[in-house]
Design an enzyme around this catalytic site. Structure first.
Site, PDB file in Angstrom:
ATOM      1  N   HIS A  77      29.047 -22.234  -8.432  1.00  0.00           N
ATOM      2  CA  HIS A  77      30.125 -23.079  -7.921  1.00  0.00           C
ATOM      3  C   HIS A  77      31.043 -23.486  -9.076  1.00  0.00           C
ATOM      4  O   HIS A  77      31.514 -24.610  -9.141  1.00  0.00           O
ATOM      5  CB  HIS A  77      29.548 -24.330  -7.257  1.00  0.00           C
ATOM      6  CG  HIS A  77      28.920 -24.050  -5.924  1.00  0.00           C
ATOM      7  ND1 HIS A  77      28.141 -24.948  -5.251  1.00  0.00           N
ATOM      8  CD2 HIS A  77      28.982 -22.955  -5.127  1.00  0.00           C
ATOM      9  CE1 HIS A  77      27.739 -24.430  -4.099  1.00  0.00           C
ATOM     10  NE2 HIS A  77      28.239 -23.213  -4.005  1.00  0.00           N
TER      11      HIS A  77
ATOM     12  N   HIS B 203      29.371 -27.679  -1.989  1.00  0.00           N
ATOM     13  CA  HIS B 203      29.812 -26.316  -2.249  1.00  0.00           C
ATOM     14  C   HIS B 203      31.331 -26.339  -2.421  1.00  0.00           C
ATOM     15  O   HIS B 203      31.999 -27.269  -1.972  1.00  0.00           O
ATOM     16  CB  HIS B 203      29.402 -25.416  -1.094  1.00  0.00           C
ATOM     17  CG  HIS B 203      27.909 -25.421  -0.861  1.00  0.00           C
ATOM     18  ND1 HIS B 203      27.172 -24.275  -0.739  1.00  0.00           N
ATOM     19  CD2 HIS B 203      27.045 -26.441  -0.731  1.00  0.00           C
ATOM     20  CE1 HIS B 203      25.900 -24.601  -0.534  1.00  0.00           C
ATOM     21  NE2 HIS B 203      25.803 -25.898  -0.530  1.00  0.00           N
TER      22      HIS B 203
HETATM   23  C1  LIG Z   1      27.124 -15.727  -4.536  1.00  0.00           C
HETATM   24  C2  LIG Z   1      27.998 -16.919  -4.262  1.00  0.00           C
HETATM   25  C3  LIG Z   1      27.682 -17.777  -3.213  1.00  0.00           C
HETATM   26  C4  LIG Z   1      28.487 -18.878  -2.949  1.00  0.00           C
HETATM   27  N1  LIG Z   1      28.199 -19.647  -1.850  1.00  0.00           N
HETATM   28  C5  LIG Z   1      29.063 -20.618  -1.488  1.00  0.00           C
HETATM   29  C6  LIG Z   1      28.893 -21.310  -0.261  1.00  0.00           C
HETATM   30  O1  LIG Z   1      27.957 -21.060   0.502  1.00  0.00           O
HETATM   31  N2  LIG Z   1      29.795 -22.264   0.063  1.00  0.00           N
HETATM   32  C7  LIG Z   1      30.847 -22.575  -0.755  1.00  0.00           C
HETATM   33  O2  LIG Z   1      31.623 -23.461  -0.422  1.00  0.00           O
HETATM   34  N3  LIG Z   1      31.034 -21.924  -1.923  1.00  0.00           N
HETATM   35  C8  LIG Z   1      30.191 -20.933  -2.290  1.00  0.00           C
HETATM   36  N4  LIG Z   1      30.408 -20.239  -3.435  1.00  0.00           N
HETATM   37  C9  LIG Z   1      31.550 -20.626  -4.290  1.00  0.00           C
HETATM   38  C10 LIG Z   1      32.901 -20.293  -3.666  1.00  0.00           C
HETATM   39  O3  LIG Z   1      32.815 -19.078  -2.963  1.00  0.00           O
HETATM   40  C11 LIG Z   1      33.956 -20.236  -4.773  1.00  0.00           C
HETATM   41  O4  LIG Z   1      34.027 -21.499  -5.421  1.00  0.00           O
HETATM   42  C12 LIG Z   1      35.348 -19.911  -4.272  1.00  0.00           C
HETATM   43  O5  LIG Z   1      35.325 -18.877  -3.332  1.00  0.00           O
HETATM   44  C13 LIG Z   1      36.223 -19.527  -5.456  1.00  0.00           C
HETATM   45  O6  LIG Z   1      37.523 -19.230  -5.022  1.00  0.00           O
HETATM   46  P1  LIG Z   1      38.617 -18.765  -6.080  1.00  0.00           P
HETATM   47  O7  LIG Z   1      39.863 -18.516  -5.349  1.00  0.00           O
HETATM   48  O8  LIG Z   1      38.616 -19.711  -7.213  1.00  0.00           O
HETATM   49  O9  LIG Z   1      38.078 -17.405  -6.721  1.00  0.00           O
HETATM   50  P2  LIG Z   1      37.652 -16.035  -6.026  1.00  0.00           P
HETATM   51  O10 LIG Z   1      37.410 -16.213  -4.584  1.00  0.00           O
HETATM   52  O11 LIG Z   1      36.558 -15.491  -6.874  1.00  0.00           O
HETATM   53  O12 LIG Z   1      38.957 -15.130  -6.173  1.00  0.00           O
HETATM   54  C14 LIG Z   1      39.383 -14.549  -7.364  1.00  0.00           C
HETATM   55  C15 LIG Z   1      39.936 -13.164  -7.025  1.00  0.00           C
HETATM   56  O13 LIG Z   1      40.737 -12.690  -8.102  1.00  0.00           O
HETATM   57  C16 LIG Z   1      40.437 -11.328  -8.347  1.00  0.00           C
HETATM   58  N5  LIG Z   1      40.785 -11.091  -9.748  1.00  0.00           N
HETATM   59  C17 LIG Z   1      40.246 -11.669 -10.844  1.00  0.00           C
HETATM   60  N6  LIG Z   1      40.850 -11.205 -11.958  1.00  0.00           N
HETATM   61  C18 LIG Z   1      41.804 -10.321 -11.544  1.00  0.00           C
HETATM   62  C19 LIG Z   1      42.748  -9.515 -12.236  1.00  0.00           C
HETATM   63  N7  LIG Z   1      42.843  -9.515 -13.574  1.00  0.00           N
HETATM   64  N8  LIG Z   1      43.582  -8.741 -11.511  1.00  0.00           N
HETATM   65  C20 LIG Z   1      43.512  -8.726 -10.141  1.00  0.00           C
HETATM   66  N9  LIG Z   1      42.610  -9.455  -9.448  1.00  0.00           N
HETATM   67  C21 LIG Z   1      41.768 -10.252 -10.146  1.00  0.00           C
HETATM   68  C22 LIG Z   1      38.955 -11.237  -8.037  1.00  0.00           C
HETATM   69  O14 LIG Z   1      38.552  -9.907  -7.820  1.00  0.00           O
HETATM   70  C23 LIG Z   1      38.834 -12.128  -6.805  1.00  0.00           C
HETATM   71  O15 LIG Z   1      39.110 -11.401  -5.630  1.00  0.00           O
HETATM   72  C24 LIG Z   1      29.618 -19.148  -3.755  1.00  0.00           C
HETATM   73  C25 LIG Z   1      29.934 -18.292  -4.811  1.00  0.00           C
HETATM   74  C26 LIG Z   1      29.142 -17.190  -5.067  1.00  0.00           C
HETATM   75  C27 LIG Z   1      29.515 -16.273  -6.193  1.00  0.00           C
END
Ligand SMILES: Cc1cc2nc3c(=O)[nH]c(=O)nc-3n(C[C@H](O)[C@H](O)[C@H](O)COP(=O)(O)OP(=O)(O)OC[C@H]3O[C@@H](n4cnc5c(N)ncnc54)[C@H](O)[C@@H]3O)c2cc1C
Length: 586
Positions: free
Chosen positions: A521, A565
């Site tokens: 997280h 979460h």
């Molecule tokens: C295994 C797991 C289980 C989880 N379970 C839960 C849960 O049950 N409930 C909950 O609330 N949260 C959960 N989380 C946490 C939650 O999913 C994350 O906090 C949230 O989704 C993060 O969102 P974000 O937009 O910050 O990043 P992300 O959703 O990770 O998005 C980042 C995106 O950017 C892309 N990217 C990165 N660098 C580049 C680049 N240089 N060029 C192009 N694309 C790029 C990546 O491929 C990805 O698609 C979990 C996380 C994990 C890993």
């Protein structure tokens, strides 16, 4: 939405209004919201493939098949963690459209009202207060019936949910004896474990039914399914392509009279061998690479700590020592108790067939027993706070999450054989305990000037004695929970850590060091701070400090990790940011 596999396929002579680097939880949501204006052309660039057609992204119970697939994840590992016997652990991040919302556990928790109010106080932005953000989150949400048509009354408070939004949420559960036993505890030990009608009402303390991002066919709802797939053809998505840097716009060279560089350009490439291309946005570039990808993109672009960039030969365009700092994650341990409750082990092929035909069965949740969550707030006089001040944001926030996962004969047998030989019983119940408010901090740093090399990921887990102390009290609280008389004939002593030998602080610390793991997280690596502050990476309008035309919208901007979460917070922030952008360009 229109998909492209290569930059050469993009329509020529089309200038995008917005370019979004990363099609994850935050990026996908913002993309869908901006695309609601049919006059705007939006491009999302995602390093991984589309989620469409990847079956494992659909039944929530197959999330592990995505997390363990090297083609759909970044394959990250942490540095050796000194607080955990120098162990190196994997740090899963999805590399596909929808980002982590396409493979996470699906838990939907908004944390406590105190988390949001703390964010408002830290950033000076009253718009982040709970009372405002609750309405924002409700408008994004579509709370629906669960796939098994089980009653949901008493499992949620309708007044704190939305029923017309794009993101599906439900109170999915299965009928299992533990459900009633946990409700029995709320009557027997209401002081420590009260009944909680709704974990998303702003005061998550007690035994609640779990809510998850699933529709009424028990199919995962992600930023990709809720926001990207539902968009018109003014939203373009370029998959399997990396954003290597953000670039200054030709009309505003960093050498021009203004000291603020306009970063409305992106550099992109298929892989390390391909020639890099550039694209410029008419209005804005939005970085949404997540807690690791975002600081990596910023630092590769020359936005970061000057000394670190200089050491790698990267020219500093915006000297900001906060980029990549403050990386924070919750710490979890899994504890095991012996039990006579029926085991939840299942045959995967049968479960897939059941999900395919009736959308019921073990795959409707990320683990078979995710029915309820126990949220524990430690008392003010808890021994943990003799070690350090209470790290929670206020009296409405829990310190510990107790998450029931599964009852297994397989782990039961092996746990007993390895750890507690002679203990009677074959099934064990597995419980994840999470320290929701760690005070330990880490960092994300570049390992090389190549954007294709993984960065150095140091969550700094268990660097603080207070983080151990809170987890110790969490283990003790869970042991008290299962000592309730309702469990007399069903759940017995803790087998790992073994209750009889692990009551001392030292023994529990040994267990935590051996078994502690990041809860995935992570946040705060490009933290939001007040406009004009000498620290932090983005302003409350998500604009990157010292730049123009560039925002960050993802978990990296969290000022601190919330009580639960993290996806609901990313969705909430992305909705708020989208409204700000729409207003600004209206
Ligand atoms: C295994 C797991 C289980 C989880 N379970 C839960 C849960 O049950 N409930 C909950 O609330 N949260 C959960 N989380 C946490 C939650 O999913 C994350 O906090 C949230 O989704 C993060 O969102 P974000 O937009 O910050 O990043 P992300 O959703 O990770 O998005 C980042 C995106 O950017 C892309 N990217 C990165 N660098 C580049 C680049 N240089 N060029 C192009 N694309 C790029 C990546 O491929 C990805 O698609 C979990 C996380 C994990 C890993």
């Amino acid at each position: 939405v229109v998909f492209f596999e290569s930059v050469d396929e993009l329509p020529r002579n089309l200038e995008y209004d917005f370019i979004i680097a990363g099609g994850g939880t935050g990026g996908g949501t913002v993309a869908g919201r901006l695309a609601e204006n049919p006059k705007w052309k939006i491009l999302v660039i995602e390093a991984g493939p589309s989620n469409e057609g990847i079956f494992a992204t659909m039944p929530p119970g197959l999330s592990g098949q995505v997390s363990n697939n090297p083609n759909l994840t970044w394959g990250y590992f942490t540095t050796p963690q000194s607080g955990m016997n120098d162990r190196v652990t994997s740090y899963s991040r999805a590399k596909l459209l929808g980002g982590c919302s396409s493979h996470n556990g699906g838990g939907y928790t908004r944390g406590s009202r105190d988390d949001w109010d703390r964010w408002a106080n830290v950033t000076g932005d009253n718009g982040l207060r709970w009372d405002n953000m609750l309405e924002v989150m409700k408008q994004g949400e579509n709370f629906v019936n669960n796939s098994a048509h089980l009653p949901q009354q008493g499992h949620f408070d309708p007044s704190v949910h939305g029923f017309n939004g794009k993101l599906f949420v439900s109170a999915t559960y299965t009928i299992y004896p533990l459900n009633d036993l946990l409700l029995g505890v709320t009557k027997e030990l209401p002081d420590e474990f009260p009944f909680l009608l709704d974990e998303n009402g702003g005061r998550p303390i007690g035994v609640s039914w779990a809510h998850r991002t699933e529709d009424s066919t028990a199919t995962r709802s992600s930023s990709a399914t809720a926001f990207i797939e539902t968009s018109g053809d003014n939203l373009h998505v370029l998959v399997n392509t990396y954003v290597t840097r953000v670039l200054s716009h030709p009309s505003s060279s960093p050498l021009s009279s203004s000291s603020i560089t306009d970063f409305r350009g992106v550099e992109l490439a298929k892989d390390a061998q391909s020639r890099r291309k550039t694209l410029f946005a008419k209005k804005e570039v939005i970085v949404a690479g997540g807690v690791i990808g975002t600081p990596q993109i910023l630092m590769n672009s020359g936005i970061g700590p000057r000394e670190e960039l200089k050491a790698l030969g990267i020219k500093t365009l915006v000297d900001n020592p906060s980029v990549g700092k403050n990386f924070t994650d919750q710490i979890s341990v899994v504890v095991f108790f012996n039990t006579t409750l029926p085991n939840t082990d299942f045959d995967l092929d049968q479960a897939i067939a059941e999900w395919n035909t009736t959308h019921t069965g073990p795959l409707i949740m990320s683990a078979p027993l995710k029915n309820q969550i126990v949220w524990v707030r430690l008392k003010d006089d808890s021994p943990a706070f003799e070690v350090g001040p209470d790290p929670s944001p206020g009296e409405n926030a829990p310190h510990i999450e107790v998450n029931t996962n599964a009852v297994s004969a397989i782990t039961g047998a092996s746990v007993n054989a390895q750890l507690a030989p002679g203990v009677n019983g074959t099934n064990t119940i597995q419980i994840s305990l999470i320290n929701l408010h760690p005070v330990s901090r880490g960092s994300i740093k570049l390992s090389s000037p190549s954007p294709f090399d993984p960065p150095i990921i140091d969550p700094g887990l268990l660097n603080s004695p207070l983080d151990f102390a809170v987890l110790r009290e969490g283990i003790r609280s869970t042991q008290r929970l299962f000592l309730a008389s309702v469990f007399n004939t069903s759940v017995f002593g803790s087998v790992y850590p073994l209750e009889s030998t692990s009551s001392s602080d030292e023994a529990l610390d040994t267990f935590i060091k051996d078994e502690g793991a990041p809860y995935l997280h992570g946040g705060c690596s490009a933290m939001m701070s007040p406009r004009g502050a000498s620290w932090g990476v983005v302003d409350p309008d998500f604009g990157v400090k010292g730049t123009k035309g560039l925002r960050v919208i993802d978990a990296s901007v969290f000022p601190s990790i919330p009580s639960g979460h993290t996806q609901a917070h990313v969705y909430g922030l992305a909705e708020r940011a989208s409204r700000m952008i729409k207003e600004m360009w209206a």
